[in-house]
Design a protein around this motif. Structure first.
Motif, PDB file in Angstrom:
ATOM      1  N   SER A  68       0.867  -1.173   0.000  1.00 22.70           N
ATOM      2  CA  SER A  68       0.000   0.000   0.000  1.00 22.70           C
ATOM      3  C   SER A  68       0.906   1.225   0.000  1.00 22.70           C
ATOM      4  CB  SER A  68      -0.882   0.013   1.248  1.00 22.70           C
ATOM      5  OG  SER A  68      -1.720  -1.110   1.276  1.00 22.70           O
ATOM      6  N   TYR A  69       0.673   2.122  -0.935  1.00 22.18           N
ATOM      7  CA  TYR A  69       1.588   3.256  -1.027  1.00 22.18           C
ATOM      8  C   TYR A  69       0.956   4.419  -1.784  1.00 22.18           C
ATOM      9  CZ  TYR A  69       2.422   1.056  -5.608  1.00 22.18           C
ATOM     10  OH  TYR A  69       2.271   0.486  -6.834  1.00 22.18           O
ATOM     11  N   TYR A  70       1.610   5.564  -1.657  1.00 27.38           N
ATOM     12  CA  TYR A  70       1.280   6.746  -2.446  1.00 27.38           C
ATOM     13  C   TYR A  70       2.228   6.785  -3.631  1.00 27.38           C
ATOM     14  CZ  TYR A  70      -1.111   8.310   1.775  1.00 27.38           C
ATOM     15  OH  TYR A  70      -1.932   8.405   2.858  1.00 27.38           O
ATOM     16  N   GLN A  71       1.707   7.185  -4.772  1.00 27.95           N
ATOM     17  CA  GLN A  71       2.542   7.286  -5.965  1.00 27.95           C
ATOM     18  C   GLN A  71       2.548   8.726  -6.451  1.00 27.95           C
ATOM     19  OE1 GLN A  71       2.139   4.172  -8.949  1.00 27.95           O
ATOM     20  NE2 GLN A  71       2.065   5.743 -10.523  1.00 27.95           N
ATOM     21  N   TYR A  72       3.725   9.192  -6.832  1.00 26.47           N
ATOM     22  CA  TYR A  72       3.910  10.544  -7.352  1.00 26.47           C
ATOM     23  C   TYR A  72       4.611  10.433  -8.694  1.00 26.47           C
ATOM     24  CZ  TYR A  72       3.187  11.335  -2.413  1.00 26.47           C
ATOM     25  OH  TYR A  72       2.675  11.315  -1.143  1.00 26.47           O
ATOM     26  N   LYS A  73       4.044  11.023  -9.715  1.00 29.30           N
ATOM     27  CA  LYS A  73       4.643  10.950 -11.048  1.00 29.30           C
ATOM     28  C   LYS A  73       5.406  12.247 -11.323  1.00 29.30           C
ATOM     29  CE  LYS A  73       1.523   7.675 -13.091  1.00 29.30           C
ATOM     30  NZ  LYS A  73       0.727   7.311 -14.247  1.00 29.30           N
ATOM     31  N   VAL A  74       6.659  12.065 -11.734  1.00 32.45           N
ATOM     32  CA  VAL A  74       7.528  13.182 -12.085  1.00 32.45           C
ATOM     33  C   VAL A  74       8.117  12.881 -13.453  1.00 32.45           C
ATOM     34  CG1 VAL A  74       9.597  14.474 -11.462  1.00 32.45           C
ATOM     35  CG2 VAL A  74       8.085  13.612  -9.656  1.00 32.45           C
ATOM     36  N   ASN A  99      -3.827   0.541  -3.044  1.00 29.18           N
ATOM     37  CA  ASN A  99      -4.295  -0.375  -1.994  1.00 29.18           C
ATOM     38  C   ASN A  99      -4.756   0.307  -0.716  1.00 29.18           C
ATOM     39  OD1 ASN A  99      -4.024  -2.663  -3.555  1.00 29.18           O
ATOM     40  ND2 ASN A  99      -1.937  -3.044  -2.904  1.00 29.18           N
ATOM     41  N   GLY A 100      -5.322   1.486  -0.853  1.00 20.66           N
ATOM     42  CA  GLY A 100      -6.039   2.107   0.257  1.00 20.66           C
ATOM     43  C   GLY A 100      -5.212   2.654   1.406  1.00 20.66           C
ATOM     44  N   ILE A 101      -3.941   2.961   1.213  1.00 20.86           N
ATOM     45  CA  ILE A 101      -3.164   3.573   2.294  1.00 20.86           C
ATOM     46  C   ILE A 101      -3.861   4.868   2.707  1.00 20.86           C
ATOM     47  CG2 ILE A 101      -1.586   4.797   0.732  1.00 20.86           C
ATOM     48  CD1 ILE A 101       0.645   4.179   2.816  1.00 20.86           C
ATOM     49  N   GLN A 102      -3.875   5.160   4.010  1.00 19.40           N
ATOM     50  CA  GLN A 102      -4.660   6.294   4.490  1.00 19.40           C
ATOM     51  C   GLN A 102      -3.843   7.348   5.225  1.00 19.40           C
ATOM     52  OE1 GLN A 102      -8.043   4.864   6.660  1.00 19.40           O
ATOM     53  NE2 GLN A 102      -8.661   3.515   5.008  1.00 19.40           N
ATOM     54  N   ASP A 103      -2.610   7.030   5.600  1.00 20.41           N
ATOM     55  CA  ASP A 103      -1.809   8.026   6.306  1.00 20.41           C
ATOM     56  C   ASP A 103      -0.326   7.716   6.097  1.00 20.41           C
ATOM     57  OD1 ASP A 103      -1.026   6.042   8.217  1.00 20.41           O
ATOM     58  OD2 ASP A 103      -2.877   6.420   9.316  1.00 20.41           O
ATOM     59  N   PHE A 104       0.524   8.476   6.762  1.00 20.23           N
ATOM     60  CA  PHE A 104       1.963   8.330   6.581  1.00 20.23           C
ATOM     61  C   PHE A 104       2.633   7.541   7.707  1.00 20.23           C
ATOM     62  CE2 PHE A 104       0.746  11.884   3.988  1.00 20.23           C
ATOM     63  CZ  PHE A 104       1.517  11.731   2.850  1.00 20.23           C
ATOM     64  N   ARG A 105       1.869   7.008   8.637  1.00 17.59           N
ATOM     65  CA  ARG A 105       2.451   6.321   9.802  1.00 17.59           C
ATOM     66  C   ARG A 105       3.129   5.004   9.472  1.00 17.59           C
ATOM     67  NH1 ARG A 105      -2.521   6.264  13.725  1.00 17.59           N
ATOM     68  NH2 ARG A 105      -3.552   6.194  11.726  1.00 17.59           N
ATOM     69  N   SER A 106       2.667   4.298   8.451  1.00 18.59           N
ATOM     70  CA  SER A 106       3.220   2.975   8.175  1.00 18.59           C
ATOM     71  C   SER A 106       4.268   2.971   7.063  1.00 18.59           C
ATOM     72  CB  SER A 106       2.090   2.006   7.809  1.00 18.59           C
ATOM     73  OG  SER A 106       1.463   2.455   6.622  1.00 18.59           O
ATOM     74  N   ILE A 107       4.666   4.127   6.592  1.00 23.76           N
ATOM     75  CA  ILE A 107       5.649   4.192   5.507  1.00 23.76           C
ATOM     76  C   ILE A 107       7.040   3.925   6.072  1.00 23.76           C
ATOM     77  CG2 ILE A 107       6.724   5.677   3.771  1.00 23.76           C
ATOM     78  CD1 ILE A 107       3.981   7.070   3.537  1.00 23.76           C
TER      79      ILE A 107
END
Length: 83
Positions: free
Chosen positions: A6-12, A58-66
């Motif tokens: 589960s993650y955030y994706q940033y496109k550059v 996959n529904g990640i909701q915050d930055f605590r588990s990164i």
């Protein structure tokens, strides 16, 4: 669901046409002479707004588990150095 995937994706974009201050998260550019080769090299500073991801996987909701960051690149025909 596996929280590891589960993650955030940033496109550059690293296309030459997109490498301009004020676009594509670029806030500064510095040109210097490379110490060994003497060639001019460009350094870009990117500031990516982490609270505005391009995609949420996959529904990640915050930055605590990164725990770490991945970088994947595509469509390169020649070697490139990123630092």
């Amino acid at each position: 669901m596996n929280s590891v995937e589960s993650y955030y994706q940033y496109k550059v974009s690293l296309r030459p046409a997109d490498m301009q201050i004020g676009r594509n998260f670029i806030v500064d550019k510095v040109t210097r002479e490379h110490a060994e080769s003497g060639k001019q090299v460009d350094w870009y500073q990117f500031k990516i707004p982490v609270r505005e991801p391009s995609k949420i996987v996959n529904g990640i909701q915050d930055f605590r588990s990164i725990r770490f960051m991945r970088i994947f690149m595509q469509q390169f025909n020649q070697p490139v150095v990123l630092r």
